[in-house]
Design a protein around this motif. Structure first.
Motif, PDB file in Angstrom:
ATOM      1  N   HIS A 105       0.823  -1.216   0.000  1.00 23.99           N
ATOM      2  CA  HIS A 105       0.000   0.000   0.000  1.00 23.99           C
ATOM      3  C   HIS A 105       0.855   1.263   0.000  1.00 23.99           C
ATOM      4  O   HIS A 105       0.328   2.362  -0.146  1.00 23.99           O
ATOM      5  CB  HIS A 105      -0.966   0.000   1.186  1.00 23.99           C
ATOM      6  N   LEU A 135       1.811   0.629  -8.317  1.00 24.29           N
ATOM      7  CA  LEU A 135       1.385  -0.715  -7.935  1.00 24.29           C
ATOM      8  C   LEU A 135       1.276  -1.648  -9.139  1.00 24.29           C
ATOM      9  O   LEU A 135       1.727  -2.801  -9.059  1.00 24.29           O
ATOM     10  CB  LEU A 135       0.065  -0.645  -7.166  1.00 24.29           C
ATOM     11  N   GLY A 188      -6.799  -1.658   2.615  1.00 22.41           N
ATOM     12  CA  GLY A 188      -7.783  -1.222   1.632  1.00 22.41           C
ATOM     13  C   GLY A 188      -8.377   0.131   1.949  1.00 22.41           C
ATOM     14  O   GLY A 188      -8.071   0.766   2.969  1.00 22.41           O
ATOM     15  N   ALA A 229      -5.737   1.274  -1.882  1.00 23.73           N
ATOM     16  CA  ALA A 229      -6.361   0.639  -3.042  1.00 23.73           C
ATOM     17  C   ALA A 229      -7.802   0.256  -2.734  1.00 23.73           C
ATOM     18  O   ALA A 229      -8.170   0.013  -1.587  1.00 23.73           O
ATOM     19  CB  ALA A 229      -5.563  -0.598  -3.444  1.00 23.73           C
ATOM     20  N   ASP A 230      -8.595   0.170  -3.786  1.00 25.43           N
ATOM     21  CA  ASP A 230     -10.003  -0.199  -3.677  1.00 25.43           C
ATOM     22  C   ASP A 230     -10.170  -1.661  -4.068  1.00 25.43           C
ATOM     23  O   ASP A 230      -9.510  -2.157  -4.987  1.00 25.43           O
ATOM     24  CB  ASP A 230     -10.838   0.689  -4.595  1.00 25.43           C
ATOM     25  N   ASP A 261     -10.796  -2.514  -7.746  1.00 27.80           N
ATOM     26  CA  ASP A 261      -9.715  -2.336  -8.710  1.00 27.80           C
ATOM     27  C   ASP A 261      -8.624  -3.395  -8.601  1.00 27.80           C
ATOM     28  O   ASP A 261      -7.836  -3.579  -9.538  1.00 27.80           O
ATOM     29  CB  ASP A 261      -9.070  -0.958  -8.521  1.00 27.80           C
ATOM     30  N   ALA A 262      -8.534  -4.083  -7.461  1.00 27.52           N
ATOM     31  CA  ALA A 262      -7.386  -4.952  -7.208  1.00 27.52           C
ATOM     32  C   ALA A 262      -7.310  -6.112  -8.201  1.00 27.52           C
ATOM     33  O   ALA A 262      -6.231  -6.451  -8.702  1.00 27.52           O
ATOM     34  CB  ALA A 262      -7.444  -5.477  -5.778  1.00 27.52           C
ATOM     35  N   LEU A 292      -5.947  -4.949 -11.490  1.00 27.38           N
ATOM     36  CA  LEU A 292      -4.508  -4.697 -11.432  1.00 27.38           C
ATOM     37  C   LEU A 292      -3.716  -5.993 -11.587  1.00 27.38           C
ATOM     38  O   LEU A 292      -2.682  -6.025 -12.261  1.00 27.38           O
ATOM     39  CB  LEU A 292      -4.149  -4.022 -10.107  1.00 27.38           C
TER      40      LEU A 292
END
Length: 299
Positions: free
Chosen positions: A120, A125, A148, A178-179, A182-183, A186
């Motif tokens: 984080h 990222l 998160g 991060a949300d 979205d992870a 990614l």
């Protein structure tokens, strides 16, 4: 790396961890708990991972949690902070100071990469995840846990209001996270297959907000935003934040709650033996039949 990707001051992150290293054992409870939860995800995987790397090892909690799991024969620990790396080396595992944004591992050399509560703080990222995927062998595994977007939502609220009340303005005081939505994307962008992302919430109670802030300093988790103010927070602002925290988030016993959202990331590097999605239109049964539903065709 373009300027638009620069959110965190990585030198500040390293310096904060360096300062936290000597006493981190007294503040690393969150790291220890999440390391255990992340390592347990290996228990249901019938595979061996002879060579593994743990990124952001701090004092080695993840290494301790991985002991005896996954057929790991050699675990290399790495941390952005040289002080943390030196302290973690005392556990007898090979340890080095290394930056997640510039990994020193050869392509296709690792069976497993783990990272617990460190990513984080990474600016790029997607780039870090891409480097991890490139360092893994085909069918290699990545296990990650990172804070998160709803982490410390209470502290964000009261610090914002306190700064408005006392200083008449706002500055970046708590880092963005991060949300969950979205992870997974990614991981796919980084070239991983079979990505799975889920989240958990931990609530920790404190005597007051100042005790929470003291713990965050002890964890090396204080503000490292590039746009942060480069001077100490006013005492009046801290006291106002503590007052607001007590008013809004104290329980019946007067203790305040702090929420930590943890995102768990599991993904594999592609391999021909992995399950593949069926060709579009190749289904032999109708979903409506399985659900006992009536299919309505579009007009």
């Amino acid at each position: 790396m373009s300027d638009t990707m620069m959110v965190f001051d990585r030198r500040a992150v390293r310096a904060q961890r360096d300062r936290a290293a000597p006493a981190y054992g007294a503040f690393g409870f969150l790291k220890q708990e999440i390391s255990q939860r992340l390592a347990e995800r290996l228990d249901g995987i019938n595979r061996r991972f002879p060579l593994a790397v743990d990124l952001g090892c701090h004092l080695g909690a993840m290494g301790d949690a991985l002991a005896g799991r996954g057929g790991i024969e050699r675990l290399v620990q790495a941390d952005l902070s040289p002080a943390m790396a030196r302290a973690a080396a005392g556990a007898g595992r090979p340890t080095l100071a290394a930056d997640e944004e510039a990994l020193p591992f050869a392509p296709g050399s690792l069976d497993l990469v783990t990272s617990c509560l460190s990513l984080h703080w990474v600016n790029d990222l997607p780039g870090a995840l891409l480097q991890i995927s490139q360092a893994l062998k085909p069918d290699g595994l990545f296990l990650g846990a990172m804070l998160g977007g709803t982490t410390l939502v209470e502290l964000r609220e009261v610090m914002t209001q306190a700064e408005i009340d006392v200083e008449g303005g706002l500055s970046p005081r708590l880092s963005p996270f991060a949300d969950l939505r979205d992870a997974g994307g990614l991981l796919q962008r980084a070239g991983f297959a079979l990505p799975v992302v889920d989240s958990d919430w931990l609530t920790v109670t404190y005597e007051n907000a100042l005790a929470l802030m003291r713990d965050l300093r002890g964890m090396g988790e204080t503000n490292a935003h590039l746009q942060r103010r480069r001077h100490f927070t006013r005492r009046a602002t801290l006291l106002r934040a503590a007052e607001l925290y007590q008013e809004r988030f104290a329980d019946a016993d007067g203790r305040i709650s702090a929420t930590f959202q943890v995102l768990y990331l599991t993904a594999w590097t592609p391999h021909a033996a992995q399950p593949q999605p069926m060709r579009r239109g190749s289904a032999t049964a109708r979903l409506a039949d399985a659900l006992g539903a009536v299919e309505v065709k579009p007009h």
